[in-house]
Each structure stands twice: as C-alpha cells, then as structure tokens.
Design an enzyme around this catalytic site. Sequence first.
Site: not given
Length: 437
Positions: A270, A272, A348
């Site tokens: 798997e 990614g 901010c």
Amino acid sequence: MTDVNSVEDSRVYQDDHLIRSLVAQYHSPLYVFDAAAIRANCRTVKQAVPYAHLHIRYACKALSLQAVLKIMLDEGMWIDASSINEVHRALIAGFTPEQIYYTGEGATLGVYRDLVERDVLVNCTSIDQIDLLGQAGGTRCSIRINPGEGHGANTQTNTGGPSSKHGIYFDQLDAAKAAAAQYGIRITAIHSHIGSGTDLGHWLRIKDKTLDFARGFPDLDTVNLGGGLPVVYNKTNDQPMPIREWGAALTQSMQEFSAEMGRDIELQLEPGRFLVANAGVLLAEAQAVKSTTNADGSDGFNFVIVNTGLNHNIRPALYGSYHPIRFIAPKDENRGAPRDYVIAGYLCESGDVFTVDAAGNLRPRVMDEIRVGDIMVMAGVGAYVHALKSEYNSMNLPASVMIMEDGTTRMIERRGTLEDVMRREAEVYQDENAPKI
C-alpha cells in the site's frame, strides 16, 4: 529503476522556463503535478517485486484528485481507502469494488452496510469493528494487526507499537478470531503497517512478524504489508529504500510462505507517499522581504513572505517536515550575494513558516538574494500536502495543474472562490430545497 526517489530531481522543480510559464498562465499559488513521475513511480514498485501474486494498492489519502486516481487505474494499481468518501471517489474514477480495500479507524453501521452491499473488503482495526461488520451482514474481512512495534520518520507517522492507535494489538488476536466466529465472518486477509519513512531492516522484521501471525488464520488468502517506503526530501539526511533488495526479500518470503501454506497467498502493498511525493510542486510569489534585529543589536532573521502558507502545505508546521525550496526571478537577471532566509506564509499565524525543524525552531536557508515578485518553487508536495489543505483565514484554495506525459498542461482543479469557502454556511444558502434550520 532507481533506489533514490528524491523530490529535488523532479523535472518540474528544475525547469525555470516551465515554472515561469505556469505562473503566467495559471497565476499563484499553484499546485503542479507530473503525470510521468507518477507513472514512473508505479512502475518502479511493480518491477521491484516480481512475486507472481501481487497487487499494489495506492493509499489514496496521499492525494485523491480524480486525475491522479485515473492514472493509478491505468497503471494497474488498486486502492486503499481510509473513508467512505475515498471509496466513492475511487468508484467514480472507475475502480471496481474488488479493487478497493477499506481501512478506517472509525466506523458506523450505515457505512459498513454500504461496504458490505458493494462487496468492498473491510480491514477491521478493532474488535468493535468486527462486531459492527457482523451486524452489517459481513461474511468476510481483513484485520489490521498492531505488531507491537513501529517505525517512521517521527512519532506522528509511527503506526505501530503500544503508543499507536492503529490496529488490533497482537496479543488480542484470539479475541478477534472469536468475534469473527460469532458472526460467521471469515478472516481472509491480515494487514500490518508500521509507519511512513521506515527503513529496510524494520520493514523486513515486521514482514516476518506478520507472516508469523498469518499462520494462525486458516481462511487466509492475502497478506497486506502496508506501505511506508521512504522518500528523499533532504539529500543530506534522508536515506532511500534499497528498492530492489526490498522487493527481492518480499518475493522470496512470499514464495516460501505460499509453499508452506500449500496454496498461493496473495501479497498486497500500500504505497502512497512513494507514488506521488516527488510528482508535485507548489508555486507561490514573494510578496515581502523584511528583517528583524535581536535585543543586543545583532541581526535577527531575514523573512520572505510568500502568497501561500500552512493552509496549502501544513507538513512543516505539523511534522517539522523538510521541503526543498528555491526561488527564481520572473526573468533572468543578476542578484546580490546569498543570504540566510526564513520562508514564511501569508497567514495571520505565527507558526506559518516553512523553514523549521521538528521542534518548530526557525531554520534559515542560504539562498541567492530574493526580491518581491520572485517565484517560490517548493518540491515534494505530491503527498499529504494538497490532501491536507484548508481554507484557514478564508483564503481561497489554489488551482491544480497536471503536466501530461507529452509536456502539455491541463487544469485538473479550478482555483477556489469565496463562494466555495462559504458554500456550507446555512445563512448563505439560496436553494429553496435546502433544509430549514
């Protein structure tokens, strides 16, 4: 096939002319993804593991854009989904239910009924999930095992051991088997994944432990060893996986294990991050250059403010992750002597800084003189960057562009608007059919 999957070697990251043309056409900030790089990464993993009974699942939480999923489908990848919406995104992209594997830490009866009805294999990560799957009418499942140890780039990416929430702890497997038997559920697959960015030694040790656990499941037809292949973000510190040695070891172990079991056992992986990390860059514009002075009168920091921030790449703020960064002028011109710069975002938010260490301390980088209007190019944003984006400070999301194999560009996601930011606020709904609250 190379062992070094370095994000700095991206063809997009290195191409000044392409970067200038992309910003001129699509403006900034801008995500840019490289289809050829994604395809090359898929083929690297496939070629590394010559085991005959192999399926590679793309962990689509890394980057779930439809354009990316369709490349994965075309390259023969299957899907690891972490939510029901990721399941549906994969179905929309053209994957069949058989090609989708669902691993979610949370669960509801409605979601499990949907998965059972579609015949998507559920990877249960707790005994409670096995109970829920039984209530949903499930007849088969995979289980995720926490093997008692983990490894990864940092504590947030470590997915094994007693401090990890993931999986059924290895000393509770008898209870998991009993829960499944109560509902007549066959455990046909087991899964383990110890973390992102692990090394070969840890990978192979967990592989051996997982195969030891697998011997205790009579209905087993699949072993899923997860992902976690490292990617080189920082050439000074990061170590690549010796991909051919890794693949050869997996192949030999699975061939021996199948012979021991007397039948062919499927291996699933798997990856990614490994498939997409080096395929993405983030472009932005320098909008201010300013400096501070320490209390003793010595120089403080030189800050460059760019028109992007942790809302478009949260990894430095979240993990202290390193991303290569460089600046190019809008046109070729001579610049002053290199200086130390801190690259910061436009939000901010005091933590909105890209050049930090794992503890959040400022880590200036030496760069040629930077001026307002220069283009920032940040590498390694293909994985867990776009996927973790937000609209913090009500900032619009960037557009996403794909560089196709023939060098042409295609917008795959439009730039966000204020209407997008506010789209779910009940007060701004104009739809007469919207729920009345």
